[in-house]
Write a protein that holds these residues in place. Structure first.
Motif: not given
Length: 259
Positions: A96-108, A223-226, A228-240
């Motif tokens: 239904a939503s790949a961004t939700t599955w990947l944890g690439l949304d703005g819910r958290r 390890l963090v992704y497994r 948290t099941k969220r890509v967003m924190p990884l993206v934020i860290a990489h951006v910084i």
């Protein structure tokens, strides 16, 4: 520390199709970068100059005139993010939503930002020390992370480049590949090590220090992704990390000698 189980959505695609798909995605994006990086390090090693006496320049100028260079930079960044959009599209066909599955949304937003900042600190400070040590040992080139010159648009373009790299690498290398390779029947350890190894390989153009450092970063992010099941924190860290590296270099290079 016991890691949580890593379950993925079911797919009607066969194992062979999944592996073909991931191979093609990699060859259109970061896998191709890995191949070119291997060739780059071979070229560097064949030079008559020690590796740590060579300079690798990132974010280079592409045209003599400022406005045309800006156009090249923006088009390159825009097209560069397409692989991340492609894998989201491929996954969306089956969920239904790949961004939700990947944890690439703005819910958290708050927790993602806090974790991303913490990861950036954990990776960034040891990473800088390891880079300096790798140069001293002669296994890494000197990195010039900005070769754009002094324009009004240099810093904004470097920030956009940081977002492009972070989104593509974390969405493709973590979210997408972890999903697809698990669906194909690979074990967690095999997925984790293979993704991290590819990450290390496409940074090999920097030298062996860049490869080792980014392989370790891939292991940590996996390890963090497994957990948290969220890509967003990884993206934020990489951006910084990339903003500090790109913009920091552009601002500090005229004033310090060790960069």
């Amino acid at each position: 520390m016991k890691l949580p189980a890593y379950d993925v959505p079911t797919t009607p695609l066969r194992r062979r199709t999944l592996l073909q798909e991931t191979t093609l995605v990699l060859l259109l994006s970061l896998g191709a970068s890995a191949i070119y990086s291997v060739l780059s390090i071979l070229r560097s090693l064949s030079a008559q100059v020690a590796l740590n006496k060579q300079t690798t320049t990132m974010n280079t100028s592409r045209a003599p005139s400022a406005w045309l260079d800006l156009a090249y930079q923006l088009v390159g960044i825009g097209l560069g993010i397409v692989p991340a959009l492609l894998v989201i599209h491929l996954l969306t066909r089956e969920m239904a939503s790949a961004t939700t599955w990947l944890g690439l949304d703005g819910r958290r937003k708050g927790p993602d930002l806090a974790l991303g900042a913490a990861l950036a600190a954990v990776v960034g400070i040891p990473g800088l020390l390891f880079y300096l040590a790798a140069r001293a040992m002669g296994i890494n080139t000197s990195l010039a992370t900005s070769g754009l010159g002094d324009h009004w648009w240099t810093v904004p373009v470097l920030i956009l480049a940081a977002f492009e790299a972070a989104i593509v690498e974390e969405v493709v290398m973590i979210g997408y590949l972890y999903t697809r390779w698990t669906q194909a029947g690979w074990s967690w350890t095999r997925v984790w090590l293979t993704s991290s190894a590819i990450r290390g390989c496409y940074h090999l153009y920097q030298g062996f220090g860049g490869m080792i450092g980014n392989f370790a970063m891939g292991l940590l992010f996996g390890l963090v992704y497994r957990r948290t099941k969220r890509v967003m924190p990884l993206v934020i860290a990489h951006v910084i990390l990339d903003i500090v590296a790109f913009v920091g270099y552009a601002l500090l290079k005229p004033h310090v000698s060790w960069l």
